[in-house]
Design a protein around this motif. Structure first.
Motif, PDB file in Angstrom:
ATOM      1  N   TYR A  38      82.691  10.461  48.275  1.00  0.00           N
ATOM      2  CA  TYR A  38      83.701  11.315  47.640  1.00  0.00           C
ATOM      3  C   TYR A  38      83.177  12.716  47.340  1.00  0.00           C
ATOM      4  O   TYR A  38      81.967  12.954  47.251  1.00  0.00           O
ATOM      5  CB  TYR A  38      84.293  10.669  46.390  1.00  0.00           C
ATOM      6  N   ASP A  45      87.255   5.125  51.259  1.00  0.00           N
ATOM      7  CA  ASP A  45      86.693   3.777  51.160  1.00  0.00           C
ATOM      8  C   ASP A  45      86.645   3.119  52.534  1.00  0.00           C
ATOM      9  O   ASP A  45      86.571   1.895  52.654  1.00  0.00           O
ATOM     10  CB  ASP A  45      87.491   2.925  50.190  1.00  0.00           C
ATOM     11  N   LEU A  67      81.429   3.946  48.762  1.00  0.00           N
ATOM     12  CA  LEU A  67      82.367   5.063  48.737  1.00  0.00           C
ATOM     13  C   LEU A  67      81.673   6.371  49.100  1.00  0.00           C
ATOM     14  O   LEU A  67      80.467   6.541  48.883  1.00  0.00           O
ATOM     15  CB  LEU A  67      82.978   5.212  47.347  1.00  0.00           C
ATOM     16  N   TYR A  71      83.762   0.634  52.919  1.00  0.00           N
ATOM     17  CA  TYR A  71      83.509  -0.306  51.822  1.00  0.00           C
ATOM     18  C   TYR A  71      83.091  -1.674  52.367  1.00  0.00           C
ATOM     19  O   TYR A  71      82.059  -2.237  51.990  1.00  0.00           O
ATOM     20  CB  TYR A  71      84.780  -0.442  50.977  1.00  0.00           C
ATOM     21  N   ASN A 116      80.497  -1.494  44.136  1.00  0.00           N
ATOM     22  CA  ASN A 116      80.342  -0.359  45.044  1.00  0.00           C
ATOM     23  C   ASN A 116      81.060   0.894  44.581  1.00  0.00           C
ATOM     24  O   ASN A 116      81.207   1.836  45.363  1.00  0.00           O
ATOM     25  CB  ASN A 116      80.851  -0.743  46.439  1.00  0.00           C
ATOM     26  N   SER A 117      81.509   0.940  43.336  1.00  0.00           N
ATOM     27  CA  SER A 117      82.192   2.138  42.840  1.00  0.00           C
ATOM     28  C   SER A 117      81.837   2.355  41.380  1.00  0.00           C
ATOM     29  O   SER A 117      81.134   1.553  40.760  1.00  0.00           O
ATOM     30  CB  SER A 117      83.713   2.012  43.022  1.00  0.00           C
ATOM     31  N   ASN A 118      82.323   3.444  40.808  1.00  0.00           N
ATOM     32  CA  ASN A 118      82.002   3.812  39.426  1.00  0.00           C
ATOM     33  C   ASN A 118      82.445   2.707  38.475  1.00  0.00           C
ATOM     34  O   ASN A 118      83.551   2.175  38.593  1.00  0.00           O
ATOM     35  CB  ASN A 118      82.685   5.131  39.088  1.00  0.00           C
ATOM     36  N   TYR A 150      87.354  -2.495  40.643  1.00  0.00           N
ATOM     37  CA  TYR A 150      86.516  -3.211  41.595  1.00  0.00           C
ATOM     38  C   TYR A 150      87.409  -4.051  42.515  1.00  0.00           C
ATOM     39  O   TYR A 150      88.595  -4.231  42.283  1.00  0.00           O
ATOM     40  CB  TYR A 150      85.523  -4.111  40.868  1.00  0.00           C
ATOM     41  N   PHE A 153      87.917   3.767  39.227  1.00  0.00           N
ATOM     42  CA  PHE A 153      88.279   2.786  40.243  1.00  0.00           C
ATOM     43  C   PHE A 153      88.329   1.376  39.653  1.00  0.00           C
ATOM     44  O   PHE A 153      87.595   1.059  38.724  1.00  0.00           O
ATOM     45  CB  PHE A 153      87.243   2.779  41.372  1.00  0.00           C
ATOM     46  N   TYR A 176      88.464  10.865  48.045  1.00  0.00           N
ATOM     47  CA  TYR A 176      87.401   9.965  48.471  1.00  0.00           C
ATOM     48  C   TYR A 176      87.843   9.208  49.717  1.00  0.00           C
ATOM     49  O   TYR A 176      89.015   9.230  50.106  1.00  0.00           O
ATOM     50  CB  TYR A 176      87.046   8.974  47.368  1.00  0.00           C
TER      51      TYR A 176
END
Length: 494
Positions: free
Chosen positions: A344, A327, A342, A330, A475-477, A98, A96, A325
């Motif tokens: 997923y 969002d 998220l 978010y 908030n994501s990988n 940001y 992802f 997933y």
């Protein structure tokens, strides 16, 4: 061709290098490539060795030291993965970008530390595009998206019926049917891809210098113990321990760029006390190691009725860890603090583990607090190096945000037809995959350790360019952002 060898087998003149990088993971590798593109001669020092196709993360990491955690035991994970190429060998390839909210999270969260990044999303965007091209991200630059798994299709339908938007996950995996595409040989998490369909710094030639004006030399098998100072403000050499020969060696540096991960980079700075850095390098304000962030995360597992298992969706799973997933939450008014994360699909690492089950992962960046930190313990390991200790606890806001996402994941699984839902115990406070925040970036040395380009305040040739400079974990990988930001910082070097 990049020279990759054990440091004990090397007899090179270390003074020939324009820069020495500590760590060969995603950030260290893209920094090395960027400098070699500029014509620099770069050495990359790595503790871990080479990995084999099909290697599993757990057995591989068993050889490397653990860390002490808040409640005492030596059960923390201070590495993502200790090897040439770092954690990308074992990661799930979720890629992802940001969002601006991740870089300016103070609009939602308040702590005792600076939260906002000193850059904007616009500063990162060109480097995101470059990384997506290098890694061949599915769904980017005209490449096809990775198709959803059987479970992914089930989850998509359930989300849509609940008026929750679902999307395809951007993956650093070549889809099946494409050139050198995925053959779905396993469940594709925590193992080295045996076909190179999944991206790594070696599989995508990020460390390959054969077409570059500069050179890259990767020397593994050495642990960088401390940075030696020539005078106030300038590094002179790296003191490295070689376990194979039980030797301490000294590597002179013109410039050192630390990319060892947010835990190891902070620990290296703290170990580097001297008459020129009484509290450790960059630690005049006592900030090195503080703001440690692992991300808050958890898993919900839905047990499906036996009648549903013949559909294929609850059969063994082969292929990516995750393909779909949402969002939806978010940034959402119903989420505590209005800032979620998220949800997923998250299949178990072994294909047969997934029989009869559907599993969801929820993830968000936690509030960065100064009491969450990396410190050096008085106890030492077998090589005489002080153990790292985590001091870490989550806030009430973090727990509320995570419980909200967990409830929404359970809603999806319940709508899918799960007759029982279990939440797995959370171990995110033990470290491991997502490491951020211990070398904070900013303009003011009183509230940050490095500037916006990664140079340690008050030092002329010491830089940090890994996940430790991320003030809010996002908030994501993080791998994609860590690489894009490292590329941006490396491009700024003269």
């Amino acid at each position: 061709m990049t020279d990759i060898r054990h440091i004990a087998a090397d007899s090179c003149n270390y003074t020939n290098f324009d820069a020495v990088i500590v760590g060969s993971g995603p950030s260290g590798s893209i920094v090395a490539r960027t400098l070699a593109e500029k014509g620099c001669h770069v050495a990359v020092l790595e503790y871990g060795g080479l990995v084999s196709p099909g290697a599993m993360l757990g057995p591989h990491q068993a050889a490397y030291s653990k860390a002490l955690t808040s409640n005492g035991p030596i059960d923390g994970n201070p590495w993502t993965a200790c090897c040439v190429g770092g954690g990308m060998w074992f990661y799930n390839a979720i890629t992802f970008r940001y969002r601006q909210a991740d870089l300016s999270a103070s609009q939602y969260l308040t702590t005792d530390m600076a939260i906002d990044w000193p850059i904007t999303l616009q500063d990162l965007e060109p480097y995101y595009s470059e990384i997506e091209h290098l890694l061949e991200i599915s769904g980017a630059n005209g490449l096809p998206s990775y198709p959803p798994s059987a479970r992914g299709l089930m989850l998509t339908n359930a989300m849509q019926e609940l008026s929750i938007r679902s999307k395809s996950i951007p993956l650093a995996i070549r889809p099946p049917g494409t050139n050198m595409g995925c053959i779905k040989c396993s469940a594709c998490d925590e193992l080295v891809c045996p076909t190179d369909a999944r991206a790594s710094v070696l599989a995508r030639n990020i460390l390959d210098d054969s077409a570059l004006p500069g050179t890259i030399s990767v020397l593994y098998g050495c642990f960088v113990n401390r940075i030696e100072m020539r005078n106030h403000g300038r590094a002179e050499a790296l003191e490295c321990y070689v376990p194979l020969s039980s030797e301490l060696i000294r590597v002179p540096v013109e410039r050192v760029i630390v990319c060892a991960n947010a835990i190891q980079s902070a620990a290296l700075m703290l170990r580097s006390k001297s008459g020129h850095a009484l509290k450790g390098i960059g630690n005049e304000s006592g900030l090195v190691g503080r703001g440690l962030s692992f991300k808050i995360s958890g898993y919900s597992v839905g047990y499906m009725e036996p009648a549903d298992r013949g559909s294929g969706a609850c059969a063994p799973h082969w292929g990516p860890h995750a393909t779909v997933y949402t969002d939806e939450f978010y940034e959402h008014n119903d989420v505590p603090c209005r800032f979620g994360g998220l949800i997923y699909e998250a299949n178990f690492p072994s294909p047969d583990e997934n029989v009869g089950l559907v599993r969801l992962h929820y993830i968000a960046g936690e509030e960065p607090w100064s009491h969450n930190r990396v410190v050096l313990d008085e106890a030492v390991d077998q090589y005489g190096i002080r153990y790292i200790r985590f001091e870490y606890r989550n806030s009430e806001n973090d727990r509320a945000r995570m419980n909200f996402l967990a409830d929404r994941a359970d809603d999806i699984l319940r709508h899918l037809g799960a007759f029982r839902i279990e939440r797995e115990p959370s171990f995110h406070g033990k470290g491991g995959c997502h490491l951020h925040g211990t070398m904070r970036a900013g303009c003011d040395p009183r509230t940050s350790v490095v500037d916006s380009c990664g140079r340690v305040h008050g030092f002329t040739n010491i830089h940090v360019m890994d996940g430790s400079v991320m003030n809010f974990a996002g908030n994501s990988n993080p791998t994609h952002t860590i690489m894009a930001n490292a590329r941006r910082m490396a491009m700024s070097l003269k």
